[in-house]
Motif scaffolding. Structure first.
Motif, PDB file in Angstrom:
ATOM      1  N   LEU A  18      -4.903   4.843   0.666  1.00 43.49           N
ATOM      2  CA  LEU A  18      -4.759   4.127   1.932  1.00 43.49           C
ATOM      3  C   LEU A  18      -5.642   2.887   1.886  1.00 43.49           C
ATOM      4  O   LEU A  18      -6.828   2.985   1.578  1.00 43.49           O
ATOM      5  N   LEU A  19      -5.066   1.729   2.162  1.00 43.70           N
ATOM      6  CA  LEU A  19      -5.821   0.479   2.120  1.00 43.70           C
ATOM      7  C   LEU A  19      -6.130   0.007   3.534  1.00 43.70           C
ATOM      8  O   LEU A  19      -5.240  -0.028   4.378  1.00 43.70           O
ATOM      9  N   THR A  20      -7.381  -0.359   3.768  1.00 42.53           N
ATOM     10  CA  THR A  20      -7.765  -0.852   5.091  1.00 42.53           C
ATOM     11  C   THR A  20      -7.463  -2.332   5.252  1.00 42.53           C
ATOM     12  O   THR A  20      -7.338  -2.818   6.371  1.00 42.53           O
ATOM     13  N   ASN A  21      -7.353  -3.050   4.109  1.00 40.23           N
ATOM     14  CA  ASN A  21      -7.006  -4.471   4.122  1.00 40.23           C
ATOM     15  C   ASN A  21      -6.712  -4.907   2.693  1.00 40.23           C
ATOM     16  O   ASN A  21      -6.725  -4.094   1.776  1.00 40.23           O
ATOM     17  N   GLY A  22      -6.486  -6.190   2.497  1.00 39.33           N
ATOM     18  CA  GLY A  22      -6.128  -6.691   1.185  1.00 39.33           C
ATOM     19  C   GLY A  22      -7.285  -7.281   0.398  1.00 39.33           C
ATOM     20  O   GLY A  22      -7.055  -8.001  -0.573  1.00 39.33           O
ATOM     21  N   ASP A  23      -8.527  -6.983   0.786  1.00 44.15           N
ATOM     22  CA  ASP A  23      -9.679  -7.496   0.044  1.00 44.15           C
ATOM     23  C   ASP A  23      -9.599  -7.049  -1.413  1.00 44.15           C
ATOM     24  O   ASP A  23      -9.243  -5.903  -1.704  1.00 44.15           O
ATOM     25  N   ILE A  24      -9.971  -7.944  -2.320  1.00 42.60           N
ATOM     26  CA  ILE A  24      -9.857  -7.643  -3.751  1.00 42.60           C
ATOM     27  C   ILE A  24     -10.653  -6.401  -4.138  1.00 42.60           C
ATOM     28  O   ILE A  24     -10.212  -5.610  -4.964  1.00 42.60           O
ATOM     29  N   ASP A  25     -11.815  -6.181  -3.493  1.00 42.80           N
ATOM     30  CA  ASP A  25     -12.606  -4.995  -3.835  1.00 42.80           C
ATOM     31  C   ASP A  25     -12.032  -3.719  -3.221  1.00 42.80           C
ATOM     32  O   ASP A  25     -12.546  -2.640  -3.465  1.00 42.80           O
ATOM     33  N   HIS A  26     -10.955  -3.821  -2.454  1.00 38.70           N
ATOM     34  CA  HIS A  26     -10.278  -2.643  -1.924  1.00 38.70           C
ATOM     35  C   HIS A  26      -8.974  -2.337  -2.661  1.00 38.70           C
ATOM     36  O   HIS A  26      -8.475  -1.227  -2.575  1.00 38.70           O
ATOM     37  N   VAL A  27      -8.429  -3.324  -3.374  1.00 36.83           N
ATOM     38  CA  VAL A  27      -7.140  -3.120  -4.032  1.00 36.83           C
ATOM     39  C   VAL A  27      -7.196  -3.195  -5.560  1.00 36.83           C
ATOM     40  O   VAL A  27      -6.270  -2.734  -6.222  1.00 36.83           O
ATOM     41  N   ALA A  28      -8.233  -3.746  -6.130  1.00 36.70           N
ATOM     42  CA  ALA A  28      -8.286  -3.966  -7.581  1.00 36.70           C
ATOM     43  C   ALA A  28      -8.188  -2.663  -8.382  1.00 36.70           C
ATOM     44  O   ALA A  28      -7.697  -2.668  -9.505  1.00 36.70           O
ATOM     45  N   GLY A  29      -8.622  -1.542  -7.813  1.00 36.45           N
ATOM     46  CA  GLY A  29      -8.511  -0.256  -8.511  1.00 36.45           C
ATOM     47  C   GLY A  29      -7.075   0.169  -8.729  1.00 36.45           C
ATOM     48  O   GLY A  29      -6.798   0.970  -9.623  1.00 36.45           O
ATOM     49  N   LEU A  30      -6.143  -0.363  -7.967  1.00 37.65           N
ATOM     50  CA  LEU A  30      -4.723  -0.049  -8.164  1.00 37.65           C
ATOM     51  C   LEU A  30      -4.196  -0.681  -9.447  1.00 37.65           C
ATOM     52  O   LEU A  30      -3.162  -0.258  -9.959  1.00 37.65           O
ATOM     53  N   LEU A  31      -4.890  -1.668  -9.944  1.00 35.64           N
ATOM     54  CA  LEU A  31      -4.431  -2.402 -11.121  1.00 35.64           C
ATOM     55  C   LEU A  31      -5.056  -1.904 -12.421  1.00 35.64           C
ATOM     56  O   LEU A  31      -4.690  -2.377 -13.484  1.00 35.64           O
ATOM     57  N   THR A  32      -5.984  -0.964 -12.332  1.00 36.14           N
ATOM     58  CA  THR A  32      -6.669  -0.502 -13.539  1.00 36.14           C
ATOM     59  C   THR A  32      -6.056   0.776 -14.063  1.00 36.14           C
ATOM     60  O   THR A  32      -5.375   1.474 -13.383  1.00 36.14           O
TER      61      THR A  32
END
Length: 105
Positions: A91-105
């Motif tokens: 669940l993402l609270t917003n689109g901040d890079i430090d909240h979504v970057a783990g989806l790319l690893t």
């Protein structure tokens, strides 16, 4: 107020509690970052929380770039069988890079 179902207990696990970049910050010389580099206070990974209502199915709130290590350090999030993960959602609270970057690893 809703009543909890019998046997259901809300569980949370703090996976990380530091700001973006963790502690110590690579570009910071403040006292806390220096103490963390010296090992006098613990290093911290970026903020993320795991939640479950049954202890076997988990949701992660925000996927920090540290998510791989955070999951590896949390037994409740380890795979239970070949390609079977207790992680059911992110669940993402917003689109901040430090909240979504783990989806790319």
């Amino acid at each position: 107020m809703a009543r909890a179902e019998a046997g259901k207990v809300f569980r949370t696990c703090i996976l990380g509690a530091a700001a973006g970049g963790g502690l110590p910050q690579w570009n910071c010389g403040c006292r806390n970052c220096e103490l963390a580099r010296l090992g006098e206070i613990p290093s911290q990974s970026q903020s993320s929380v795991a939640c479950s209502v049954n202890g076997s199915d988990w949701a992660i709130l925000n996927a920090s770039p540290d998510i791989r290590d955070q999951m590896a350090n949390t037994a409740a999030l380890h795979p239970t069988d070949l390609r079977v993960s207790p992680l059911k959602s992110v669940l993402l609270t917003n689109g901040d890079i430090d909240h979504v970057a783990g989806l790319l690893t």
